[in-house]
Write a protein that holds these residues in place. Sequence first.
Motif, PDB file in Angstrom:
ATOM      1  N   SER A  90      13.341 -23.566 -24.566  1.00  9.59           N
ATOM      2  CA  SER A  90      14.883 -23.376 -25.383  1.00  9.59           C
ATOM      3  C   SER A  90      14.706 -22.792 -26.735  1.00  9.59           C
ATOM      4  CB  SER A  90      15.222 -24.779 -25.394  1.00  9.59           C
ATOM      5  OG  SER A  90      15.506 -25.431 -24.215  1.00  9.59           O
ATOM      6  N   GLN A  91      15.615 -22.116 -27.210  1.00  7.31           N
ATOM      7  CA  GLN A  91      15.504 -21.700 -28.397  1.00  7.31           C
ATOM      8  C   GLN A  91      17.218 -22.002 -29.051  1.00  7.31           C
ATOM      9  OE1 GLN A  91      15.807 -17.221 -29.028  1.00  7.31           O
ATOM     10  NE2 GLN A  91      13.904 -17.506 -30.137  1.00  7.31           N
ATOM     11  N   GLU A  92      17.045 -22.499 -29.968  1.00  8.67           N
ATOM     12  CA  GLU A  92      18.532 -23.217 -30.704  1.00  8.67           C
ATOM     13  C   GLU A  92      18.766 -22.176 -32.000  1.00  8.67           C
ATOM     14  OE1 GLU A  92      17.781 -27.289 -31.457  1.00  8.67           O
ATOM     15  OE2 GLU A  92      18.078 -27.845 -29.232  1.00  8.67           O
ATOM     16  N   ALA A  93      19.848 -22.261 -32.387  1.00  8.94           N
ATOM     17  CA  ALA A  93      20.499 -21.335 -33.553  1.00  8.94           C
ATOM     18  C   ALA A  93      19.692 -22.029 -34.865  1.00  8.94           C
ATOM     19  CB  ALA A  93      21.888 -21.529 -33.676  1.00  8.94           C
ATOM     20  N   SER A  94      19.385 -23.415 -34.817  1.00  5.46           N
ATOM     21  CA  SER A  94      18.753 -24.072 -35.866  1.00  5.46           C
ATOM     22  C   SER A  94      17.339 -23.433 -36.171  1.00  5.46           C
ATOM     23  CB  SER A  94      18.662 -25.383 -35.943  1.00  5.46           C
ATOM     24  OG  SER A  94      17.890 -25.659 -34.615  1.00  5.46           O
ATOM     25  N   GLY A  95      16.492 -22.787 -34.962  1.00  3.39           N
ATOM     26  CA  GLY A  95      15.423 -22.117 -35.047  1.00  3.39           C
ATOM     27  C   GLY A  95      14.429 -23.114 -34.408  1.00  3.39           C
ATOM     28  N   ASN A  96      14.721 -24.290 -34.159  1.00  5.77           N
ATOM     29  CA  ASN A  96      14.095 -25.188 -33.243  1.00  5.77           C
ATOM     30  C   ASN A  96      13.730 -24.567 -31.650  1.00  5.77           C
ATOM     31  OD1 ASN A  96      12.612 -27.624 -32.537  1.00  5.77           O
ATOM     32  ND2 ASN A  96      14.492 -28.514 -31.768  1.00  5.77           N
ATOM     33  N   GLU A  97      12.584 -24.542 -31.565  1.00  2.00           N
ATOM     34  CA  GLU A  97      12.510 -23.964 -30.094  1.00  2.00           C
ATOM     35  C   GLU A  97      10.870 -24.534 -29.458  1.00  2.00           C
ATOM     36  OE1 GLU A  97      11.859 -19.615 -31.170  1.00  2.00           O
ATOM     37  OE2 GLU A  97      10.053 -19.858 -31.411  1.00  2.00           O
ATOM     38  N   GLY A  98      10.951 -24.317 -28.113  1.00  2.00           N
ATOM     39  CA  GLY A  98       9.723 -24.872 -27.540  1.00  2.00           C
ATOM     40  C   GLY A  98      10.075 -25.187 -26.112  1.00  2.00           C
ATOM     41  N   PHE A  99       9.265 -25.567 -25.470  1.00  2.00           N
ATOM     42  CA  PHE A  99       9.439 -26.386 -24.081  1.00  2.00           C
ATOM     43  C   PHE A  99       9.656 -27.814 -24.011  1.00  2.00           C
ATOM     44  CE2 PHE A  99       6.548 -22.772 -23.564  1.00  2.00           C
ATOM     45  CZ  PHE A  99       6.857 -21.832 -22.663  1.00  2.00           C
ATOM     46  N   GLY A 100      10.575 -28.107 -22.985  1.00  2.00           N
ATOM     47  CA  GLY A 100      11.001 -29.352 -22.858  1.00  2.00           C
ATOM     48  C   GLY A 100      10.333 -30.330 -22.103  1.00  2.00           C
ATOM     49  N   ASP A 101      10.771 -31.455 -21.326  1.00  2.00           N
ATOM     50  CA  ASP A 101      10.144 -32.463 -20.804  1.00  2.00           C
ATOM     51  C   ASP A 101       9.884 -31.984 -19.436  1.00  2.00           C
ATOM     52  OD1 ASP A 101       9.813 -34.236 -22.709  1.00  2.00           O
ATOM     53  OD2 ASP A 101      11.856 -34.866 -22.488  1.00  2.00           O
ATOM     54  N   MET A 102       8.828 -32.539 -18.600  1.00  2.00           N
ATOM     55  CA  MET A 102       8.523 -32.121 -17.382  1.00  2.00           C
ATOM     56  C   MET A 102       9.038 -33.491 -16.396  1.00  2.00           C
ATOM     57  SD  MET A 102       4.512 -31.892 -15.926  1.00  2.00           S
ATOM     58  CE  MET A 102       4.182 -30.767 -17.000  1.00  2.00           C
ATOM     59  N   THR A 130       6.726 -34.314 -22.345  1.00  2.00           N
ATOM     60  CA  THR A 130       5.990 -33.216 -22.809  1.00  2.00           C
ATOM     61  C   THR A 130       6.598 -32.284 -23.827  1.00  2.00           C
ATOM     62  OG1 THR A 130       7.038 -32.097 -20.612  1.00  2.00           O
ATOM     63  CG2 THR A 130       4.759 -33.422 -20.538  1.00  2.00           C
ATOM     64  N   ALA A 131       7.951 -32.521 -24.079  1.00  2.00           N
ATOM     65  CA  ALA A 131       8.680 -31.749 -24.855  1.00  2.00           C
ATOM     66  C   ALA A 131       7.865 -31.846 -26.465  1.00  2.00           C
ATOM     67  CB  ALA A 131       9.969 -32.116 -25.121  1.00  2.00           C
ATOM     68  N   GLY A 132       8.135 -30.724 -27.248  1.00  2.00           N
ATOM     69  CA  GLY A 132       7.685 -30.592 -28.308  1.00  2.00           C
ATOM     70  C   GLY A 132       8.813 -30.937 -29.369  1.00  2.00           C
ATOM     71  N   GLY A 133       8.623 -31.157 -30.952  1.00  2.00           N
ATOM     72  CA  GLY A 133       9.358 -31.088 -31.869  1.00  2.00           C
ATOM     73  C   GLY A 133      10.675 -32.156 -31.672  1.00  2.00           C
ATOM     74  N   ASP A 134      11.842 -31.549 -31.869  1.00  2.00           N
ATOM     75  CA  ASP A 134      13.300 -32.396 -31.427  1.00  2.00           C
ATOM     76  C   ASP A 134      13.770 -31.980 -30.221  1.00  2.00           C
ATOM     77  OD1 ASP A 134      12.840 -33.508 -34.140  1.00  2.00           O
ATOM     78  OD2 ASP A 134      13.984 -31.807 -35.010  1.00  2.00           O
TER      79      ASP A 134
END
Length: 254
Positions: A90-102, A130-134
């Motif tokens: 996922s890539q959000e407009a806020s700049g937060n990005e990464g992979f989510g939960d499994m 498994t998600a990173g960040g927020d």
Amino acid sequence: MTPSRQPFGTIALFLLPSVAFANGLRPLSTDRPDTTESPHTVDVGRFQFELEIANWQRDGGHNTFNFAEMNAKVGLSRNTDLQWVLPTFSQEASGNEGFGDMEIRLKHNLWGNDDGPTALALMPFVKLPTAGGDLGNGEVEGGLIVPFGFEGPADWSCAVMGEIDLDLDEDGSGYHPVFVASATGSHAITEQTAAFFEVVGVFNTDATSEVEAYFNTGCTWAPIETFQFDGGIRIGLTDASTDVTPFLGMSLKL
């Protein structure tokens, strides 16, 4: 997987006809692109891959792009398959990005897996943090999905689904139930194409949450018996719902 947490939606049911492929496999039946899951399982010893290639979520003034969520399945027995839902990027407009939960899911068909006018399955699942960040809450969650498929009038294939999730409370003090209900219908347009229409409700018992509701529609195209493309749109019907989510995906059975 509720629409508020999973851009994949969880997706399409096409009630199986009584005939099978020449190679003895059941016709392709997928859990995408709608939210309502299929009650049919993958043939024993076979693999099936269902991919949300991309979607774009717009909610108010916020945009989120999601890529490449994969549901990888393997048939364990004639009526049971194991599913491994690999997280989307996922890539959000806020700049937060990464992979989510499994997620790990186990689907067991109770009846109607090969033929008949109805089919029912049970599908317990567990979400791994498994998600990173927020992008996640860092906790194990899970639930139970119950899809029921039936033959509708005028050659419509129909299904309803009930789901109960145990989600972490907003304050982290415990867990609360989230209920999901959906109904879908699909109809062939040509021998290789079909359209579906669906309504979904998400009822979160957490005191700070409001009801989400969605209308989903789209089309599938299956150029061969074991492969299909899909595309469509999910439209939010309440203030708590994500406004709009166009998507594109594909599924393959090996």
